[in-house]
Design a protein around this motif. Structure first.
Motif, PDB file in Angstrom:
ATOM      1  N   ASN A  97     -12.868  37.809 -20.894  1.00 31.30           N
ATOM      2  CA  ASN A  97     -12.046  37.927 -19.988  1.00 31.30           C
ATOM      3  C   ASN A  97      -9.994  37.623 -20.469  1.00 31.30           C
ATOM      4  OD1 ASN A  97     -12.048  37.746 -17.048  1.00 31.30           O
ATOM      5  ND2 ASN A  97     -14.164  36.635 -17.978  1.00 31.30           N
ATOM      6  N   SER A 100      -9.824  40.783 -22.629  1.00 26.89           N
ATOM      7  CA  SER A 100      -9.263  41.967 -22.204  1.00 26.89           C
ATOM      8  C   SER A 100      -7.970  42.589 -21.268  1.00 26.89           C
ATOM      9  CB  SER A 100     -11.059  42.717 -21.222  1.00 26.89           C
ATOM     10  OG  SER A 100     -11.095  41.905 -20.018  1.00 26.89           O
ATOM     11  N   ARG A 102      -8.566  40.726 -18.729  1.00 29.96           N
ATOM     12  CA  ARG A 102      -9.092  40.566 -17.299  1.00 29.96           C
ATOM     13  C   ARG A 102      -8.638  39.123 -16.370  1.00 29.96           C
ATOM     14  NH1 ARG A 102     -13.074  39.021 -14.241  1.00 29.96           N
ATOM     15  NH2 ARG A 102     -14.120  40.746 -12.665  1.00 29.96           N
ATOM     16  N   ARG A 106      -7.308  39.841 -12.716  1.00 31.07           N
ATOM     17  CA  ARG A 106      -7.347  39.945 -11.750  1.00 31.07           C
ATOM     18  C   ARG A 106      -7.221  38.489 -10.721  1.00 31.07           C
ATOM     19  NH1 ARG A 106     -12.643  42.597 -10.678  1.00 31.07           N
ATOM     20  NH2 ARG A 106     -11.933  44.730 -11.707  1.00 31.07           N
TER      21      ARG A 106
END
Length: 215
Positions: A97, A100, A102, A106
């Motif tokens: 997470n 990347s 992300r 998110r």
């Protein structure tokens, strides 16, 4: 001199490229680690209830039918096996997470006002779920809570498991019984998160399909 055919050829735009499937909403590594986490957490909770029954903190016990292990020794074996799976898989989940990007995409931005506003909208049935690749602020807060709760669960569990070797960690929780209490409360918080999460999936079944197929 240009012929009518050459003029027509120049006026027609080039054919658009054939559509290409976009990236999955949930990448493969996320789906694998998610379901492994589910397996580990369920095993830890059910075996943890059996371990709790052997020396309860409060004046109640969990029904044996919803526990795992059969007896204290068996429950401890299940608990430790699931603990190592959760720890290893959780580290991979967090590392992927963060690497990347992300995690920041998110789960942020996140503000108290935004959480309250979207929570009110959710309670009124007005919170949209059009984009499964986008988390609203209520979801972001819930998932961050789950991550932090799991960290607390693992830390307090380690303090209970190795109270002599990890005396400094036991001291952080105010002693062995304090670590047990924190572990129990963290477990209860995780169960509450799972209950809400399952309810949300039931309301929006598409999210389950996305976590299985990626789309």
């Amino acid at each position: 001199m240009e012929t009518p055919m050459s003029t027509l050829t120049k006026s027609v735009p080039p054919a658009a490229p054939s559509p290409v499937h976009g990236a999955p909403v949930q990448p493969g590594w996320l789906r694998v680690t998610h379901w492994l986490n589910v397996l580990a957490v369920v095993a830890m909770i059910m075996s943890g209830w059996r371990i709790y029954n052997a020396s309860p903190i409060f004046a109640f016990r969990f029904p044996n039918e919803i526990t795992l292990g059969g007896w204290l020794g068996g429950a401890l074996q299940w608990h430790f096996a699931a603990m190592w799976l959760l720890a290893a898989n959780g580290l991979i989940y967090l590392a992927m997470n963060l690497a990347s990007g992300r995690f920041s995409r998110r789960f942020f931005p996140l503000t108290p006002i935004g959480v309250v506003r979207e929570l009110v909208a959710a309670l009124r049935g007005r919170l949209a779920h059009d984009d499964p690749g986008h988390y609203n602020q209520v979801q972001r807060a819930a998932y961050l809570f789950a991550v932090l709760d799991l960290v607390l669960l693992v830390a307090s569990g380690l303090a209970i498991w190795k109270p002599v070797q990890l005396g400094w960690l036991v001291a952080v929780f105010g002693g062995f019984q304090g670590a047990r209490l924190v572990h129990f409360i963290a477990m209860a918080g995780l169960v509450a998160f799972i209950a809400v999460h399952v309810a949300m999936v039931a309301l929006v079944p598409r999210t389950l399909r996305t976590m299985i197929t990626g789309r």
